[in-house]
Design an enzyme around this catalytic site. Structure first.
Site, short mmCIF file in Angstrom:
data_model
loop_
_atom_site.label_atom_id
_atom_site.label_comp_id
_atom_site.label_asym_id
_atom_site.label_seq_id
_atom_site.Cartn_x
_atom_site.Cartn_y
_atom_site.Cartn_z
N GLN A 91 37.12 6.35 -10.36
CA GLN A 91 38.51 6.23 -9.93
C GLN A 91 38.80 7.00 -8.64
O GLN A 91 39.91 6.94 -8.12
CB GLN A 91 39.44 6.73 -11.04
CG GLN A 91 39.39 5.88 -12.30
CD GLN A 91 40.25 6.43 -13.42
OE1 GLN A 91 41.08 7.32 -13.23
NE2 GLN A 91 40.07 5.89 -14.61
N HIS A 153 41.53 10.16 -13.02
CA HIS A 153 42.88 10.73 -13.08
C HIS A 153 43.18 11.65 -11.90
O HIS A 153 43.55 12.81 -12.05
CB HIS A 153 43.09 11.49 -14.40
CG HIS A 153 43.01 10.62 -15.61
ND1 HIS A 153 43.30 11.08 -16.87
CD2 HIS A 153 42.66 9.31 -15.76
CE1 HIS A 153 43.15 10.10 -17.75
NE2 HIS A 153 42.75 9.00 -17.08
N GLU A 246 54.58 5.84 -18.97
CA GLU A 246 55.92 6.41 -18.86
C GLU A 246 56.51 6.24 -17.47
O GLU A 246 55.81 6.38 -16.47
CB GLU A 246 55.88 7.91 -19.17
CG GLU A 246 55.41 8.28 -20.54
CD GLU A 246 55.38 9.79 -20.76
OE1 GLU A 246 54.98 10.20 -21.85
OE2 GLU A 246 55.75 10.56 -19.83
N TYR A 256 56.86 17.87 -18.34
CA TYR A 256 56.90 16.51 -18.86
C TYR A 256 55.95 16.29 -20.05
O TYR A 256 55.75 15.17 -20.48
CB TYR A 256 56.68 15.51 -17.73
CG TYR A 256 57.90 15.49 -16.84
CD1 TYR A 256 58.92 14.57 -17.03
CD2 TYR A 256 58.10 16.47 -15.87
CE1 TYR A 256 60.06 14.60 -16.27
CE2 TYR A 256 59.25 16.51 -15.10
CZ TYR A 256 60.23 15.57 -15.31
OH TYR A 256 61.39 15.61 -14.55
N TYR A 267 41.94 7.23 -27.91
CA TYR A 267 41.06 6.09 -27.72
C TYR A 267 40.06 6.01 -28.88
O TYR A 267 39.49 7.01 -29.28
CB TYR A 267 40.31 6.19 -26.39
CG TYR A 267 41.22 6.06 -25.20
CD1 TYR A 267 41.61 4.82 -24.74
CD2 TYR A 267 41.69 7.19 -24.54
CE1 TYR A 267 42.46 4.69 -23.65
CE2 TYR A 267 42.54 7.07 -23.44
CZ TYR A 267 42.91 5.83 -23.01
OH TYR A 267 43.76 5.72 -21.93
#
Length: 385
Positions: A91, A153, A246, A256, A267
Site C-alpha cells: 500500500q 495503512h 467511517e 476518534y 478479519y
C-alpha cells in the site's frame, strides 16, 4: 423477585438509548442523476491522486512511484522528473498530491509518500515546484514518527483550510495500539502551517511528550480528507476493519477511538474490534456496514451536477462505485447514493474541474470524466472516429 415497574422500564430504555451509537447509517440508493462516462486514459497504474494545475492539465500520482501530467487538450501524458526515492511496496508508494491555496503565487505542490527508513517505512510530507515537467526545490517537511515493518495503512491524504493551515493523515500502520499514543504520529491527523512549522494553537503544543503536530488521533486509516469551506468543517473518511468504514467530523484534540472503539469485526472470525462507543471518544457521523473501502474525499461544487451541490463524494475500492453522501442543514449525513457500479472499477482518486465535471482515477490506470447526460461508456478513441 424484582418487580419491574414502569419507572424502571423507562430508566432502562433511557440507558439503552444513551449507550447506542449516535452515528447515521442510511440505506444506500441508486444515484438518480444520469451520468456520461468518458475514458481518457488506460493502463497507467494505480492513480492514487489527481490535481488540476491548470484548466487543461491534471497532475496525477502513480503509487508505484511515478508522477505524470495528463493534457486534456492533446490527450497526451507526460511524465515528471525529480522525485526522490519512493518506498513503493504493497500500500506504500507515491500517494497524495495537492496544490497550495496560494499556488498561483508560490507554485508550491505538496506530496505525501512512503519513505524507507532502514527496514521500516514512514509516511512523509514534502513540497516542490513544477517547472517544465521537472520538480524543483524539493523540501521534506515532515518525516512522521510512524515507522512500521508493515507496508500498509499510510493514510496520506492532504487538505487545506482557509487560514493558512495544511492537514494530512497518517494511518495506524497496521499496529493498532499506537493510534492511542500521542508520543508518535501513528493514527493521527496532523496540522501544520504551509511552511511546515507547527501552529501555536495546535492542541498538544507545550506538552512535554506529545507530538505538537497532532490535531486529532485514534484513527485507523483515513484515506480521504477534505476541508469544507462552506461549512467550515474538516471531514475525513477512513477504512474500518471488516465493516465499519467511517465518515468523521475532525475537531481539535479529539480522540476518534481506534482501536478501543470500532464498528467493525476482526478479519477471519466474527469478533468485534473493541467496543461500539466509549466516553471521551468521538462517534462517527456515518458508518458503512458492510465496508465499501473508501478512498479519496471531496465536497462537490460546480454547475455540471447541480443536484450534488454540497454533497460528499468518495470512491469505493471493494464495492467499486462512486459514493455520494448528502448532508442536511445540521451538517449530518442524510442520504447515500451509489453510481458507476456497472464499471467494476476500484475508484481511487477524484478531482473536479472549473466547470464542475468530475474526474475519476482507478486502480486499473484509467482516468474517467463524468458529465451529466444519458449514461454511456465510451473512449476518446471512439469519439475521434
Amino acid at each position: 423477585m424484582l418487580r419491574i415497574t414502569n419507572s424502571i422500564k423507562k430508566y432502562l430504555l433511557l440507558v439503552m438509548l444513551v449507550l447506542l451509537p449516535t452515528y447515521s447509517q442510511a440505506k444506500p440508493q441508486v444515484e438518480p442523476v444520469q451520468i456520461k462516462v468518458e475514458q481518457l486514459t488506460n493502463n497507467l497504474g494505480v492513480i492514487w491522486s489527481m490535481e488540476f494545475v491548470s484548466p487543461t492539465e491534471i497532475l496525477f500520482t502513480i503509487r508505484s512511484g511515478k508522477l505524470g501530467i495528463y493534457d486534456l487538450s492533446s490527450n497526451l501524458v507526460q511524465w515528471v522528473e525529480g522525485l526522490p526515492e519512493i518506498h513503493a511496496h504493497s500500500q506504500g508508494g507515491l500517494l497524495d498530491v495537492a496544490k497550495s491555496p496560494d499556488y498561483d503565487q508560490t507554485g508550491w505542490l505538496y506530496f505525501t509518500y512512503s519513505k524507507e527508513d532502514f527496514d521500516t517505512s514512514k509516511t512523509t510530507l514534502a513540497r516542490a515546484k513544477l517547472v517544465n515537467h521537472q520538480l524543483k526545490e524539493w523540501q521534506e517537511i515532515l518525516v512522521t514518527d510512524s515507522a512500521s515493518h508493515r507496508n500498509i495503512h499510510y493514510g496520506s491524504r492532504i487538505a487545506f483550510d482557509d487560514q493558512g493551515h495544511l492537514f494530512f493523515s497518517v494511518g495506524d500502520r497496521g499496529l493498532r495500539a499506537p493510534a492511542q499514543n500521542n508520543e508518535n504520529h501513528i493514527g493521527s491527523i496532523i496540522r501544520l502551517n504551509l511552511d511546515g512549522s507547527v501552529p501555536d494553537d495546535n492542541p498538544f503544543v507545550g506538552h512535554s511528550r506529545f507530538k505538537p503536530e497532532i490535531w486529532s488521533y485514534g484513527h485507523r486509516n483515513p484515506q480521504g480528507l477534505v476541508f469544507d469551506m462552506q461549512r467550515n468543517v474538516l471531514w475525513a473518511i477512513e477504512h474500518g476493519p471488516r465493516g465499519g468504514d467511517e465518515i468523521n467530523r475532525i475537531e481539535k484534540g479529539k480522540n476518534y477511538g481506534w482501536p478501543v472503539v470500532s464498528q467493525g469485526q476482526e478479519y477471519g472470525f466474527d469478533k468485534a474490534v473493541g467496543v461500539k462507543q466509549k466516553a471521551g471518544m468521538v462517534n462517527p457521523e456515518y458508518v458503512y456496514i458492510p465496508s465499501i473501502a473508501p478512498s479519496d474525499l471531496l465536497v462537490y461544487s460546480g454547475d455540471e451536477f447541480s443536484m450534488w451541490q454540497g454533497s460528499l463524494l468518495t470512491g469505493a475500492l471493494v464495492l467499486r462505485h462512486l459514493n455520494r453522501v448528502i448532508l442536511n442543514q445540521q451538517m449530518l449525513p442524510a442520504g447515500e447514493y451509489r453510481a458507476l457500479t456497472d464499471l467494476n472499477e476500484r475508484i481511487r482518486s477524484l478531482a473536479i474541474d472549473d466547470k464542475g465535471r468530475v474526474y475519476v482515477g482507478t486502480d486499473s490506470g484509467k482516468i474517467l470524466r463524468l458529465t451529466q447526460a444519458e449514461y454511456s461508456l465510451r473512449t476518446h478513441e471512439k469519439e475521434k472516429n
